[in-house]
Motif scaffolding. Structure first.
Motif, short mmCIF file in Angstrom:
data_model
loop_
_atom_site.label_atom_id
_atom_site.label_comp_id
_atom_site.label_asym_id
_atom_site.label_seq_id
_atom_site.Cartn_x
_atom_site.Cartn_y
_atom_site.Cartn_z
N GLY A 26 0.85 -1.20 0.00
CA GLY A 26 0.00 0.00 0.00
C GLY A 26 0.88 1.24 0.00
O GLY A 26 0.52 2.29 0.52
N GLY A 29 -0.31 4.77 -0.88
CA GLY A 29 -1.47 5.30 -0.17
C GLY A 29 -1.08 6.37 0.85
O GLY A 29 0.10 6.68 1.03
N MET A 31 -1.26 6.29 4.19
CA MET A 31 -0.42 5.76 5.28
C MET A 31 0.87 5.16 4.74
O MET A 31 1.94 5.33 5.34
CB MET A 31 -1.20 4.69 6.07
CG MET A 31 -2.22 5.28 7.03
SD MET A 31 -1.46 6.28 8.31
CE MET A 31 -0.65 5.04 9.30
N ASP A 52 2.28 -1.77 -4.38
CA ASP A 52 0.91 -1.23 -4.33
C ASP A 52 0.03 -2.09 -5.25
O ASP A 52 0.48 -3.10 -5.82
CB ASP A 52 0.90 0.25 -4.72
CG ASP A 52 -0.29 1.00 -4.10
OD1 ASP A 52 -0.11 1.67 -3.07
OD2 ASP A 52 -1.40 0.88 -4.64
N THR A 72 -3.30 -1.31 3.41
CA THR A 72 -3.96 -1.40 2.10
C THR A 72 -5.47 -1.19 2.29
O THR A 72 -5.88 -0.10 2.66
CB THR A 72 -3.63 -2.74 1.41
OG1 THR A 72 -4.00 -3.83 2.26
CG2 THR A 72 -2.15 -2.82 1.08
N ARG A 73 -6.24 -2.22 2.02
CA ARG A 73 -7.69 -2.10 2.16
C ARG A 73 -8.24 -3.37 2.78
O ARG A 73 -7.67 -4.45 2.59
CB ARG A 73 -8.35 -1.92 0.78
CG ARG A 73 -7.98 -0.64 0.07
CD ARG A 73 -8.48 -0.69 -1.35
NE ARG A 73 -9.93 -0.73 -1.40
CZ ARG A 73 -10.69 0.28 -1.80
NH1 ARG A 73 -10.12 1.40 -2.20
NH2 ARG A 73 -11.99 0.18 -1.82
N ALA A 76 -8.30 -6.43 0.61
CA ALA A 76 -7.04 -6.94 0.05
C ALA A 76 -6.14 -7.57 1.10
O ALA A 76 -5.28 -8.40 0.79
CB ALA A 76 -6.28 -5.80 -0.64
N ALA A 121 -3.01 -4.14 14.31
CA ALA A 121 -3.35 -3.06 15.24
C ALA A 121 -4.30 -2.07 14.56
O ALA A 121 -3.91 -1.43 13.58
CB ALA A 121 -2.09 -2.34 15.70
N PRO A 122 -5.51 -1.94 15.08
CA PRO A 122 -6.44 -0.98 14.47
C PRO A 122 -5.96 0.46 14.61
O PRO A 122 -6.40 1.33 13.86
CB PRO A 122 -7.75 -1.17 15.25
CG PRO A 122 -7.54 -2.27 16.21
CD PRO A 122 -6.09 -2.68 16.19
N1 LIG Z 1 -3.81 1.14 12.27
C1 LIG Z 1 -3.66 2.46 12.14
O1 LIG Z 1 -3.07 3.14 13.01
C2 LIG Z 1 -4.22 3.12 10.94
C3 LIG Z 1 -4.93 2.37 10.05
N2 LIG Z 1 -5.38 2.92 8.89
C4 LIG Z 1 -6.02 1.99 7.97
O2 LIG Z 1 -5.08 1.71 6.94
C5 LIG Z 1 -5.76 1.41 5.73
C6 LIG Z 1 -5.24 2.30 4.61
O3 LIG Z 1 -5.55 3.64 4.89
P1 LIG Z 1 -5.08 4.80 3.90
O4 LIG Z 1 -3.61 4.77 3.73
O5 LIG Z 1 -5.73 6.04 4.38
O6 LIG Z 1 -5.77 4.34 2.53
P2 LIG Z 1 -5.33 4.68 1.03
O7 LIG Z 1 -6.52 4.37 0.19
O8 LIG Z 1 -4.73 6.03 0.96
O9 LIG Z 1 -4.17 3.63 0.74
C7 LIG Z 1 -4.36 2.27 0.47
C8 LIG Z 1 -3.34 1.88 -0.58
O10 LIG Z 1 -3.39 0.47 -0.72
C9 LIG Z 1 -3.30 0.19 -2.10
N3 LIG Z 1 -3.83 -1.15 -2.35
C10 LIG Z 1 -5.11 -1.55 -2.49
N4 LIG Z 1 -5.17 -2.86 -2.71
C11 LIG Z 1 -3.89 -3.31 -2.69
C12 LIG Z 1 -3.30 -4.59 -2.84
N5 LIG Z 1 -4.03 -5.68 -3.08
N6 LIG Z 1 -1.95 -4.70 -2.75
C13 LIG Z 1 -1.19 -3.62 -2.53
N7 LIG Z 1 -1.69 -2.37 -2.38
C14 LIG Z 1 -3.02 -2.23 -2.47
C15 LIG Z 1 -4.08 1.31 -2.79
O11 LIG Z 1 -3.75 1.42 -4.15
C16 LIG Z 1 -3.61 2.48 -1.96
O12 LIG Z 1 -2.42 3.06 -2.47
C17 LIG Z 1 -7.26 1.59 6.04
O13 LIG Z 1 -7.82 0.35 6.38
C18 LIG Z 1 -7.24 2.51 7.26
O14 LIG Z 1 -8.37 2.38 8.05
C19 LIG Z 1 -5.17 4.23 8.60
C20 LIG Z 1 -4.52 5.05 9.46
C21 LIG Z 1 -3.97 4.55 10.72
#
Ligand SMILES: NC(=O)C1=CN([C@@H]2O[C@H](COP(=O)(O)OP(=O)(O)OC[C@H]3O[C@@H](n4cnc5c(N)ncnc54)[C@H](O)[C@@H]3O)[C@@H](O)[C@H]2O)C=CC1
Ligand SMILES: O=C(O)C1=N[C@H](C(=O)O)C[C@H](O)C1
Length: 265
Positions: A26, A29, A31, A52, A72-73, A76, A121-122
């Motif tokens: 990811g 993205g 993060m 990614d 990621t998501r 995925a 870790a959420p």
């Molecule tokens: N645990 C924590 O402290 C935090 C968790 N999150 C979680 O992290 C996740 C990502 O958040 P963001 O970065 O804001 O989302 P984002 O949408 O900006 O980034 C996700 C990235 O994953 C990529 N991706 C999607 N499917 C993929 C795959 N199969 N293989 C590789 N890359 C793939 C996308 O192209 C994108 O670049 C969400 O579930 C969010 O809730 C976000 C912030 C903090």
């Protein structure tokens, strides 16, 4: 005593001490970009792979990745974890969307690989973790409790993984204390008006331009309320927790949920 990771000096490997090879899933993205920066800035970590959507997962193994960080998501992340376990790569996961079934599946995958670690870790933010702990401690003193999470409008899941975990921890504390359901006379409501019901705790999700990641826990008793609030204004706030997990995972084989234990919380 365990020190908060952002108060610890960034460990510099003495002389020729080996660095840890890190891959980011990811990586393009919100993060992932921040993790790439944090790993590049850490002298004891080497960024060896940025993957990614659409990229080949085998790039991680080919690059000699020892620890993968996955942001990621929810749709995925399970395939990614499976790949890492099969290839003996430790996996630090921030992606949300985990329920008991998913955790049980990961534990099954790990069973034949006792040396591999997965940390899920959420939330990696120290303040967010403290909020969860304070909420758990306070829950048994207040008949009413509701959770409000507020995020940027690009977030795909609701409620947030953090809010679900917070509500579950609060619900468990209330159960342990033998508390009855929170009072609520509502008999007539538009769908969603009272939020999502997570183990009996209402959880409300706000999506607003300008926000990053925020959470409030509101508690009420006769004549008083207590509001606990945490704000992540910048995704840099998650990085000390992410780096701590990356550095620790080699010493924690098996499945770990949350980084509270790594912080001594
Ligand atoms: N645990 C924590 O402290 C935090 C968790 N999150 C979680 O992290 C996740 C990502 O958040 P963001 O970065 O804001 O989302 P984002 O949408 O900006 O980034 C996700 C990235 O994953 C990529 N991706 C999607 N499917 C993929 C795959 N199969 N293989 C590789 N890359 C793939 C996308 O192209 C994108 O670049 C969400 O579930 C969010 O809730 C976000 C912030 C903090
Ligand atoms: O998507 C986000 O941004 C965040 N996701 C995590 C969650 O769902 O709990 C952690 C933090 O709230 C930011």
């Amino acid at each position: 005593m365990t020190t908060a990771p952002d108060q610890q000096p960034d460990p510099t490997p003495p002389g020729d001490a080996p660095v840890l090879n890190v891959g980011v899933l990811g990586a393009r993205g919100r993060m992932g970009t921040e993790v790439v920066k944090a790993v590049n800035d850490a002298q004891d970590l080497e960024l060896v792979a940025m993957v990614d959507e659409g990229d080949w997962l085998f790039g991680l193994a080919d690059a000699g990745t020892q620890v993968v960080v996955d942001f990621t998501r929810p749709d995925a992340v399970m395939d990614n974890i499976r790949f890492c376990i099969d290839n003996n790569i430790h996996c630090v996961v921030g992606t949300t969307g985990f329920d008991e079934d998913r955790l049980a599946t990961i534990a099954e995958w790990l069973a034949p690989k006792p040396e591999v670690g997965v940390i899920i870790a959420p939330n990696f933010g120290i303040g967010a973790l403290l909020l969860m702990k304070f909420a758990q401690d306070a829950a048994r003193f207040f008949p009413s409790v509701e959770v409000v999470e507020l995020h940027h409008p690009n977030k795909v899941d609701a409620p947030s993984g953090t809010a679900v975990r917070t509500a579950r921890l609060i619900a468990a504390a209330r159960r342990d204390a033998g508390m009855p359901p929170a009072p609520d006379a509502t008999t007539d409501a538009l769908p969603g008006a009272r939020g999502a019901d997570v183990d009996g705790v209402p959880v409300h999700a706000v999506r607003l331009t300008g926000l990053v990641a925020h959470q409030e826990v509101l508690m009420g008793a006769e004549g008083e309320t207590l509001t606990l609030r945490h704000d992540s204004y910048d995704r840099a706030s998650f990085m000390p927790g992410v780096l701590l997990a990356v550095r620790e995972i080699g010493r924690r084989p098996g499945l770990t949920v949350g980084i509270e234990g790594l912080l001594g919380l």
